[in-house]
Structures are given as structure tokens and as C-alpha cells.
Design a protein around this motif. Structure first.
Motif: not given
Length: 126
Positions: A29-30, A72-77, A25, A53, A80
Motif C-alpha cells: 500500500s505504501h 498522507r502519513d506513511n507510518g508503516r510500509d 492497508s 506515494w 498508511q
């Protein structure tokens, strides 16, 4: 600033599987690549696997190739998740597993990422 929090460690018998999670977070972080390292008792910390990334490029230590999978799951900026699925575990995999983040992936090669998590214990019994 990136905060990393690992979970999913535990005790498993040889041949078993575990999935480790790393919650990342922070406002940027993204942008960071994520890696897993491990440190066994009496040994130096070593690289296990990394993912860039975007999630499209992955790298593995020879000792875990074919058994471990990083994703990885980049769900939100600003939040993750990264995962390490570990199959066919053996006692030599016993260690504290650390999540790490770096803007530049070459930092993982030298063991000097920008951020470290606190670690999660994985114990494999024979």
C-alpha cells in the motif's frame, strides 16, 4: 491487494469544516498514490484531490483549490493514512466521498484507479 476505509464524514453547516480519513492497508500500500473522489446525487463521480506515494506532490480540482488540503502519513510500509481537510464547505460539496489508490497517478485522470473505498457521506446544510 490494497484495502481502503474512509471515515470522518457527517453533517456540517455551510462555512464549516470536516476532516476525512482514509486508512490504507496491504503489503504494497505504501507504493500507491491516493486520491479523493466524490459523487453528488444525480451526478457522475468526480476527482477532488490526489497525493503521490511520497506525499510531496498534490493536485486539486479547481472547485476545491484553496479550501481543501490532502495529505498522507506513511507510518508503516503496510499501513498508511491519507487525509482530506475540507474548509469553508458549501452545499455544493455535499456528496459521497471516496478514497482511491493507484500505482500510476494518471489513472486518477480517467477515473480508473486500482482500488476504491466504500465511501463516506458528507452533507453540508445551508
Amino acid at each position: 491487494q490494497v484495502q481502503l476505509a474512509e471515515s470522518g464524514g457527517g453533517l456540517v453547516q455551510a462555512g464549516g469544516s470536516l476532516r476525512l480519513s482514509c486508512a490504507a492497508s496491504g503489503p504494497t500500500s505504501h507504493m500507491y498514490a491516493i486520491a479523493w473522489f466524490r459523487q453528488a446525487p444525480g451526478k457522475e463521480r468526480e476527482f477532488v484531490a490526489s497525493v503521490n506515494w511520497r506525499g510531496g506532490n498534490t493536485y486539486y480540482a479547481d472547485s476545491v483549490k484553496g479550501r481543501f488540503t490532502i495529505s498522507r502519513d506513511n507510518g508503516r510500509d503496510n499501513a498508511q493514512a491519507a487525509y482530506l481537510v475540507m474548509n469553508n464547505l458549501n452545499p455544493e460539496d455535499t456528496a459521497i466521498y471516496y478514497c482511491a489508490a493507484a500505482i500510476e497517478m494518471y489513472r486518477f485522470n480517467s477515473g480508473t484507479p486500482d482500488y476504491w473505498g466504500q465511501g463516506t457521506q458528507v452533507t453540508v446544510s445551508s
